[in-house]
Design a protein around this motif. Structure first.
Motif, PDB file in Angstrom:
ATOM      1  N   LYS A 166     -36.291  38.996  27.820  1.00  0.00           N
ATOM      2  CA  LYS A 166     -37.488  38.520  28.504  1.00  0.00           C
ATOM      3  C   LYS A 166     -37.638  37.021  28.270  1.00  0.00           C
ATOM      4  N   VAL A 167     -38.105  36.342  29.313  1.00  0.00           N
ATOM      5  CA  VAL A 167     -38.374  34.907  29.212  1.00  0.00           C
ATOM      6  C   VAL A 167     -39.883  34.710  29.287  1.00  0.00           C
ATOM      7  N   TRP A 168     -40.427  33.998  28.287  1.00  0.00           N
ATOM      8  CA  TRP A 168     -41.873  33.786  28.190  1.00  0.00           C
ATOM      9  C   TRP A 168     -42.194  32.319  28.440  1.00  0.00           C
ATOM     10  N   ASP A 169     -43.312  32.077  29.116  1.00  0.00           N
ATOM     11  CA  ASP A 169     -43.743  30.716  29.419  1.00  0.00           C
ATOM     12  C   ASP A 169     -44.802  30.294  28.403  1.00  0.00           C
ATOM     13  N   VAL A 170     -44.494  29.221  27.660  1.00  0.00           N
ATOM     14  CA  VAL A 170     -45.391  28.793  26.584  1.00  0.00           C
ATOM     15  C   VAL A 170     -46.726  28.276  27.134  1.00  0.00           C
ATOM     16  N   ARG A 171     -46.686  27.600  28.291  1.00  0.00           N
ATOM     17  CA  ARG A 171     -47.915  27.002  28.805  1.00  0.00           C
ATOM     18  C   ARG A 171     -48.893  28.063  29.317  1.00  0.00           C
ATOM     19  N   THR A 172     -48.368  28.997  30.110  1.00  0.00           N
ATOM     20  CA  THR A 172     -49.262  30.023  30.663  1.00  0.00           C
ATOM     21  C   THR A 172     -49.451  31.172  29.672  1.00  0.00           C
ATOM     22  N   GLN A 173     -48.610  31.198  28.648  1.00  0.00           N
ATOM     23  CA  GLN A 173     -48.620  32.264  27.639  1.00  0.00           C
ATOM     24  C   GLN A 173     -48.407  33.642  28.253  1.00  0.00           C
ATOM     25  N   LYS A 174     -47.543  33.672  29.284  1.00  0.00           N
ATOM     26  CA  LYS A 174     -47.272  34.926  29.990  1.00  0.00           C
ATOM     27  C   LYS A 174     -45.761  35.139  30.153  1.00  0.00           C
ATOM     28  N   LEU A 175     -45.420  36.379  30.554  1.00  0.00           N
ATOM     29  CA  LEU A 175     -44.027  36.712  30.854  1.00  0.00           C
ATOM     30  C   LEU A 175     -43.607  35.966  32.113  1.00  0.00           C
ATOM     31  N   LYS A 176     -42.485  35.273  32.039  1.00  0.00           N
ATOM     32  CA  LYS A 176     -41.998  34.500  33.187  1.00  0.00           C
ATOM     33  C   LYS A 176     -40.931  35.294  33.934  1.00  0.00           C
ATOM     34  N   GLN A 177     -40.098  36.009  33.176  1.00  0.00           N
ATOM     35  CA  GLN A 177     -38.971  36.704  33.785  1.00  0.00           C
ATOM     36  C   GLN A 177     -38.554  37.900  32.940  1.00  0.00           C
ATOM     37  N   ASP A 178     -38.364  39.016  33.604  1.00  0.00           N
ATOM     38  CA  ASP A 178     -37.853  40.197  32.930  1.00  0.00           C
ATOM     39  C   ASP A 178     -36.386  40.310  33.320  1.00  0.00           C
ATOM     40  N   LEU A 179     -35.485  40.430  32.330  1.00  0.00           N
ATOM     41  CA  LEU A 179     -34.065  40.466  32.638  1.00  0.00           C
ATOM     42  C   LEU A 179     -33.432  41.769  32.155  1.00  0.00           C
ATOM     43  N   PRO A 180     -33.554  42.834  32.949  1.00  0.00           N
ATOM     44  CA  PRO A 180     -32.862  44.077  32.584  1.00  0.00           C
ATOM     45  C   PRO A 180     -31.395  43.950  32.980  1.00  0.00           C
ATOM     46  N   GLY A 181     -30.563  44.862  32.539  1.00  0.00           N
ATOM     47  CA  GLY A 181     -29.150  44.786  32.932  1.00  0.00           C
ATOM     48  C   GLY A 181     -28.225  45.315  31.860  1.00  0.00           C
ATOM     49  N   HIS A 182     -28.603  45.114  30.592  1.00  0.00           N
ATOM     50  CA  HIS A 182     -27.777  45.693  29.531  1.00  0.00           C
ATOM     51  C   HIS A 182     -28.002  47.207  29.498  1.00  0.00           C
ATOM     52  N   ALA A 183     -26.955  47.917  29.114  1.00  0.00           N
ATOM     53  CA  ALA A 183     -27.051  49.372  29.097  1.00  0.00           C
ATOM     54  C   ALA A 183     -27.559  49.901  27.760  1.00  0.00           C
ATOM     55  N   ASP A 184     -27.714  49.002  26.783  1.00  0.00           N
ATOM     56  CA  ASP A 184     -28.123  49.446  25.446  1.00  0.00           C
ATOM     57  C   ASP A 184     -28.768  48.271  24.709  1.00  0.00           C
ATOM     58  N   GLU A 185     -29.005  48.437  23.414  1.00  0.00           N
ATOM     59  CA  GLU A 185     -29.701  47.424  22.611  1.00  0.00           C
ATOM     60  C   GLU A 185     -29.084  46.031  22.734  1.00  0.00           C
ATOM     61  N   VAL A 186     -29.935  45.016  22.857  1.00  0.00           N
ATOM     62  CA  VAL A 186     -29.471  43.624  22.900  1.00  0.00           C
ATOM     63  C   VAL A 186     -29.589  43.049  21.488  1.00  0.00           C
ATOM     64  N   PHE A 187     -28.432  42.792  20.863  1.00  0.00           N
ATOM     65  CA  PHE A 187     -28.438  42.297  19.474  1.00  0.00           C
ATOM     66  C   PHE A 187     -28.522  40.784  19.371  1.00  0.00           C
ATOM     67  N   ALA A 188     -27.926  40.095  20.356  1.00  0.00           N
ATOM     68  CA  ALA A 188     -27.763  38.645  20.212  1.00  0.00           C
ATOM     69  C   ALA A 188     -28.097  37.910  21.509  1.00  0.00           C
TER      70      ALA A 188
END
Length: 476
Positions: A430-452
Motif C-alpha cells: 500500500k502507498v500512503w500519502d503523508v499530506r492527506t494522511q490517506k491511502l493513495k494506492q492499493d497494490l495487490p498482485g502477490h500471491a502470498d505474504e510480502v516480506f520485503a
C-alpha cells in the motif's frame, strides 16, 4: 506582498511566529492577515532567509499541514487566536515523485521465498536475497535477471549495497557473509566467516567518512557485531557486550555504530577500537529495529536525483559530505528504536543517553521503523496491522494508516518524503500519502505474504518480494 503592510492589529489578522522544525524562531512574531495562505508564506520565508533560489516549503500548525488560508484553517480547527500561533516551515524536496500504481513486471527466478530486496544507491540496479541460498541481480532496463550469485549454503537473510555502489554484501542463516561485485555477479573471494549464528543486519561505513568504501558492520544472533574490511576480507573489530542476540545495526554519519539487541538495550560504539561509548536503556523487551534521521543520505552517498557521475573517490566523498551536512543542518543525528514492548523511543545519542521521548500507541510489536529522507517524519510498521506516522523531530504521534488486514513487515519512503510504502502478510503493498494522511494506492498482485519492499532512491520504481518466490517491479 510587503511584510510591513501587515502590521497593526485588526480583526482580520493573527499574531503568528514562523519557526523551523527544530523550534528555532524565524524573525519576530508578527500579525498576518487571515487571507494569507501557503503561497504568501512561501514568499515570506524565502525573503526572511535571504534565499537566492526560491525554495519550496510546506507549513504546519501543530503537525497539520496548512493547505488553505490561515483564517479558514484556524476556524475549521478551532484554534484560539488569543495566543501566538506557531507556523512551522519545512523545506520540501525540489523534485516530485510520482506514486507507483501498476506492476510493470513480475520476475520469476528464485525457487524459494524472497527475503530481502535492495536498490543500489544510484537506483540503477536491484538485488534480492532468497531462501533458495542465492542472491540475484536484476537489470532494471530490461526488467530481467542479470546474475544469479551462488555460494551461500543457507537462506540469504539480508543484503546491503556499499554507498559508492561498488560492492554488495549478503549475510546468511548460517552466519557467513559474501561480498559480490555487482558488475559481474561474481564473489570477490571466499565467504567471510566469524559469526556463529545467523546474520540479522548489515550496514556500511558512510562514504563521506571513507571513500572508496571498505568497512561494513554486521549484527548476528550470536550476540556480537563485527566490523569487516572488504579489501582485507576479514573482521577488523569485534563489538561484544550484548548478552543476547543483536537484532539490528546502523553505522551513523558521525562515525558511531548503533546496535539493538534482544537484551533490551541499544549500544553506541566508536569505530577505531570498538569501544563502547554509551548504552541506551528504556525498552522493556527486545529491540527489533533501528533507524537514523540521516539514513537516506547515508544510503545514497554522493548520488542524488541529478544523476551526476563522479570521476574519483575523493570527489564522491566531497559530494557525499556536502549532502550529509546539508541534510543534518545544525541538529544532532537522531535515532529511533522499535521494540517488542509495542513502543518506540526517539534518541539523540550524541547528546544524551536518555531518550528524547517515548512513543506509544501500537497494540502489538513494532517490527520496522524508518525516517523519511528529509528526517521530518518517522514511520513505524507493526504486527497490529497498522502503519503509524510520527513527527521526526519531536516524536509526537501524527496519524495511523489503517487498511492492511495482516501484520505489516516492512516500509519504505519515496525520495521526496511525500509517500510511504508498506508490505504486509496480507499479500498487498500500500502507498500512503503523508499530506492527506490517506491511502493513495492499493497494490495487490502477490500471491502470498510480502516480506520485503524497497523504493528506489531515484524514486522511479518500487520492488517487492515475498513468500510467492517472485520479484515484482512497480512503476508510476
Amino acid at each position: 506582498m510587503e511584510i510591513d503592510s501587515m502590521e497593526g492589529e485588526n480583526n482580520n489578522s493573527v499574531m503568528c511566529q514562523l519557526s523551523d522544525p527544530e523550534g528555532n524562531p524565524l524573525g519576530a512574531s508578527m500579525y498576518l492577515p487571515q487571507v494569507v495562505g501557503p503561497k504568501e508564506l512561501q514568499q515570506m520565508v524565502n525573503k526572511l532567509l535571504d534565499n537566492e533560489e526560491k525554495l519550496p516549503y510546506a507549513f504546519y500548525i501543530s503537525d497539520q499541514e496548512l493547505v488553505i488560508q490561515l483564517g479558514e484553517y484556524l476556524q475549521k480547527n478551532k484554534v484560539s487566536v488569543e495566543k501566538v500561533v506557531t507556523i512551522v516551515y519545512q523545506p520540501q524536496a525540489v523534485f516530485r515523485i510520482r506514486p507507483v500504481n501498476r506492476c510493470s513486471s513480475t520476475i520469476a527466478g528464485h525457487t524459494e521465498a524472497v527475503l530481502s530486496v535492495a536498490f543500489s544507491p544510484d537506483g540503477q540496479q536491484l538485488a534480492s536475497g532468497s531462501g533458495d541460498t542465492t542472491v540475484r541481480l536484476w537489470d532494471l532496463n530490461t526488467q530481467t535477471p542479470m546474475f544469479t550469485c551462488t555460494g551461500h549454503k543457507n537462506w540469504v537473510l539480508c543484503i546491503a549495497w556499499s554507498p559508492d555502489g561498488k560492492y554488495l554484501v549478503s549475510g546468511s542463516k548460517s552466519g557467513e557473509l559474501q561480498i559480490w561485485d555487482p558488475r559481474t555477479g561474481k564473489p570477490s573471494g571466499n565467504a567471510l566467516t566469524g559469526h556463529k549464528k545467523w546474520i540479522t543486519g548489515i550496514s556500511w561505513e558512510p562514504v563521506h567518512l571513507q571513500s572508496p568504501c571498505r568497512r561494513f558492520v554486521t549484527s548476528s544472533k550470536d550476540g556480537d557485531a563485527r566490523i569487516w574490511d572488504a579489501t582485507m576480507r576479514k573482521t577488523v573489530i569485534v563489538l561484544s557486550g550484548h548478552t543476547l542476540a543483536v537484532t539490528c545495526v546502523k553505522w551513523g554519519g558521525d562515525g558511531f555504530i548503533y546496535t539493538g539487541s534482544q537484551d533490551c538495550t541499544i549500544k553506541v560504539w566508536e569505530t577505531t577500537q570498538g569501544k563502547l561509548i554509551r548504552e541506551l536503556k528504556g525498552h522493556g523487551h527486545w529491540v527489533n529495529s533501528l533507524a537514523l534521521s540521516t539514513e537516506y543520505v547515508l544510503r545514497t552517498g554522493a548520488f542524488d536525483h541529478t544523476r551526476k557521475h563522479y570521476s574519483s573517490p575523493e570527489e564522491m566523498k566531497e559530494a557525499a559530505l556536502e549532502r550529509y551536512n546539508k541534510m543534518k543542518g545544525n541538529a544532532p543525528e537522531r535515532l529511533v528504536s522499535g521494540s517488542d514492548d509495542f513502543t518506540m523511543f526517539l534518541w539523540e545519542p550524541s547528546v544524551s543517553k536518555h531518550p528524547k521521548t517515548r512513543m506509544t500507541g501500537h497494540q502489538q510489536l513494532v517490527n520496522h521503523v524508518y525516517f523519511s529522507p528529509d528526517g521530518q517524519w518517522i514511520a513505524s510498521a507493526s504486527f497490529d496491522k497498522s502503519v503509524k506516522l510520527w513527527n521526526g523531530i519531536t516524536g509526537k504521534f501524527v496519524c495511523a494508516f489503517r487498511g492492511h488486514v495482516g501484520p505489516v513487515y516492512q516500509i519504505s519512503w519515496s525520495a521526496d518524503s511525500r509517500l510511504l510504502l508498506s508490505g504486509s502478510k496480507d499479500s498487498t503493498l500500500k502507498v500512503w500519502d503523508v499530506r492527506t494522511q490517506k491511502l493513495k494506492q492499493d497494490l495487490p498482485g502477490h500471491a502470498d505474504e510480502v516480506f520485503a519492499v524497497d523504493w528506489s532512491p531515484d524514486g522511479e520504481k518500487v520492488a517487492s518480494g515475498g513468500r510467492d518466490k517472485v520479484l515484482k517491479l512497480w512503476m508510476g
